[in-house]
Design a protein around this motif. Sequence first.
Motif, PDB file in Angstrom:
ATOM      1  N   ILE A   1     -49.253 -46.357 -43.461  1.00 11.77           N
ATOM      2  CA  ILE A   1     -49.622 -45.513 -44.333  1.00 11.77           C
ATOM      3  C   ILE A   1     -48.421 -44.582 -44.860  1.00 11.77           C
ATOM      4  O   ILE A   1     -47.852 -43.660 -43.929  1.00 11.77           O
ATOM      5  CB  ILE A   1     -51.005 -44.723 -43.582  1.00 11.77           C
ATOM      6  CG1 ILE A   1     -51.842 -45.711 -43.113  1.00 11.77           C
ATOM      7  CG2 ILE A   1     -51.368 -43.519 -44.738  1.00 11.77           C
ATOM      8  CD1 ILE A   1     -52.996 -45.036 -42.200  1.00 11.77           C
ATOM      9  N   LEU A   2     -48.363 -44.575 -46.334  1.00 14.76           N
ATOM     10  CA  LEU A   2     -47.128 -43.814 -46.782  1.00 14.76           C
ATOM     11  C   LEU A   2     -47.612 -42.308 -46.905  1.00 14.76           C
ATOM     12  O   LEU A   2     -46.798 -41.495 -47.002  1.00 14.76           O
ATOM     13  CB  LEU A   2     -46.697 -44.352 -48.296  1.00 14.76           C
ATOM     14  CG  LEU A   2     -46.212 -45.823 -47.991  1.00 14.76           C
ATOM     15  CD1 LEU A   2     -46.165 -46.547 -49.443  1.00 14.76           C
ATOM     16  CD2 LEU A   2     -44.951 -45.873 -47.062  1.00 14.76           C
ATOM     17  N   GLY A   3     -49.048 -41.932 -46.959  1.00  8.78           N
ATOM     18  CA  GLY A   3     -49.357 -40.621 -47.020  1.00  8.78           C
ATOM     19  C   GLY A   3     -50.682 -40.564 -47.812  1.00  8.78           C
ATOM     20  O   GLY A   3     -51.246 -41.517 -48.484  1.00  8.78           O
ATOM     21  N   ILE A   4     -51.275 -39.320 -48.214  1.00 11.39           N
ATOM     22  CA  ILE A   4     -52.247 -38.982 -48.698  1.00 11.39           C
ATOM     23  C   ILE A   4     -51.903 -38.056 -49.914  1.00 11.39           C
ATOM     24  O   ILE A   4     -51.552 -37.216 -49.732  1.00 11.39           O
ATOM     25  CB  ILE A   4     -53.290 -38.236 -47.709  1.00 11.39           C
ATOM     26  CG1 ILE A   4     -53.874 -39.246 -46.326  1.00 11.39           C
ATOM     27  CG2 ILE A   4     -54.555 -37.718 -48.449  1.00 11.39           C
ATOM     28  CD1 ILE A   4     -54.891 -38.378 -45.366  1.00 11.39           C
ATOM     29  N   ILE A   5     -52.860 -38.297 -50.884  1.00 10.37           N
ATOM     30  CA  ILE A   5     -52.720 -37.544 -52.010  1.00 10.37           C
ATOM     31  C   ILE A   5     -53.939 -36.840 -52.376  1.00 10.37           C
ATOM     32  O   ILE A   5     -54.952 -37.569 -52.241  1.00 10.37           O
ATOM     33  CB  ILE A   5     -52.399 -38.333 -53.321  1.00 10.37           C
ATOM     34  CG1 ILE A   5     -50.932 -38.892 -53.337  1.00 10.37           C
ATOM     35  CG2 ILE A   5     -52.354 -37.307 -54.868  1.00 10.37           C
ATOM     36  CD1 ILE A   5     -50.410 -39.899 -54.229  1.00 10.37           C
ATOM     37  N   GLU A   6     -53.782 -35.413 -52.606  1.00 13.59           N
ATOM     38  CA  GLU A   6     -55.173 -34.824 -53.002  1.00 13.59           C
ATOM     39  C   GLU A   6     -55.158 -34.607 -54.448  1.00 13.59           C
ATOM     40  O   GLU A   6     -54.395 -33.830 -54.993  1.00 13.59           O
ATOM     41  CB  GLU A   6     -55.081 -33.469 -52.358  1.00 13.59           C
ATOM     42  CG  GLU A   6     -56.441 -32.595 -52.426  1.00 13.59           C
ATOM     43  CD  GLU A   6     -56.503 -31.433 -51.694  1.00 13.59           C
ATOM     44  OE1 GLU A   6     -56.313 -31.196 -50.435  1.00 13.59           O
ATOM     45  OE2 GLU A   6     -56.499 -30.212 -52.324  1.00 13.59           O
TER      46      GLU A   6
ATOM     47  N   ASN B   1     -52.190 -37.066 -38.490  1.00 12.42           N
ATOM     48  CA  ASN B   1     -50.618 -36.874 -38.353  1.00 12.42           C
ATOM     49  C   ASN B   1     -49.863 -37.877 -39.360  1.00 12.42           C
ATOM     50  O   ASN B   1     -49.008 -38.754 -38.823  1.00 12.42           O
ATOM     51  CB  ASN B   1     -50.096 -37.488 -36.979  1.00 12.42           C
ATOM     52  CG  ASN B   1     -48.787 -36.987 -36.594  1.00 12.42           C
ATOM     53  OD1 ASN B   1     -48.153 -36.077 -37.211  1.00 12.42           O
ATOM     54  ND2 ASN B   1     -48.038 -37.978 -35.615  1.00 12.42           N
ATOM     55  N   LEU B   2     -50.253 -37.779 -40.723  1.00  7.42           N
ATOM     56  CA  LEU B   2     -49.643 -38.547 -41.722  1.00  7.42           C
ATOM     57  C   LEU B   2     -48.926 -37.764 -42.925  1.00  7.42           C
ATOM     58  O   LEU B   2     -49.453 -36.527 -42.755  1.00  7.42           O
ATOM     59  CB  LEU B   2     -50.811 -39.515 -42.342  1.00  7.42           C
ATOM     60  CG  LEU B   2     -51.650 -40.222 -41.527  1.00  7.42           C
ATOM     61  CD1 LEU B   2     -52.877 -40.710 -42.393  1.00  7.42           C
ATOM     62  CD2 LEU B   2     -51.037 -41.459 -41.179  1.00  7.42           C
ATOM     63  N   PRO B   3     -48.143 -38.224 -43.526  1.00 10.54           N
ATOM     64  CA  PRO B   3     -47.507 -37.609 -44.542  1.00 10.54           C
ATOM     65  C   PRO B   3     -48.304 -37.102 -45.451  1.00 10.54           C
ATOM     66  O   PRO B   3     -49.243 -37.787 -46.148  1.00 10.54           O
ATOM     67  CB  PRO B   3     -46.685 -38.450 -45.038  1.00 10.54           C
ATOM     68  CG  PRO B   3     -46.176 -39.506 -44.080  1.00 10.54           C
ATOM     69  CD  PRO B   3     -47.505 -39.825 -43.386  1.00 10.54           C
TER      70      PRO B   3
END
Length: 287
Positions: free
Chosen positions: A204-209, A239-241
Amino acid sequence: MTENMNNDIKKANQQKQEKEAAAKKLNEQLKDNMSRIKHKILVLSNKGGVGKSSVAVNLACSLSEKAYKVGILDADLHGPSVAKMLGFEGKRLQGSPEGILPMSISPNLVAVSMASLIESSDAPLIWRGPLKMMALKQFLGEVQWGDLDYLIIDSPPGTGDEPLSICQLIPELEGGVIVTTPQGVALLDSRKCVNFLKNLKIPILGIIENMSGLKCPHCGKNIDLFKSGGGEKAAQEFNLPFLGKIPIDLNIVIAADEGNPYICQYKDTETTQIFNKTVELIINQIK
């Protein structure tokens, strides 16, 4: 009668062999195609209406503006929107002796969408899982993607056939980028995406809001239409970017309808700077 039966058996065996040969060839094409693409990224959300396709298109355009060779695959077979957002709605994919030619959007960006294969934008695609997996397999294997730095795959909402097929067909996926909006309902769904990728052992590279606040055009005050900070909270929880907050910008909607990506038109805006920073964070995650 015996002779006819023998002929039927022979014909059935021949058809079986032809299907097996075609399947083997497609598998080899897919493997060869994917080996020429350095990084494959899946953009997904478990809920519709969060602006996932808009984010995917602008991320791909931002990468191409940074001189990377980029392809974008619209894996939303039932509701393809990338064609409209990139300005090739109504145009048909062309073939060559080597395979299907993707749409050329700019010197560094090519794209493929189911919208370029169906007769009308109003025609529904009434397909079950196996047909959808075969279509995605052909998009990945038969399209002449060429040598790319990045392939951005815009997945439909949810964790069903299409994203599952992509993860199975490209086990070497660089990772997934999850798009959410700040409110609680959307965050519940984004958690499902997190667990979906974890279960399939996809990084998982990360979450975008996305849709994180609207600046009032009259007074300049920021309005949190869908609350704020929920995506960041979800990233912390798992615990993700956290890749950033993209605000609501009316010009993003206009640009999508016009088929001219936002960041290509509005290079000096705060929103474009946020998109570019998000892309830098994704690049750093990959490195």
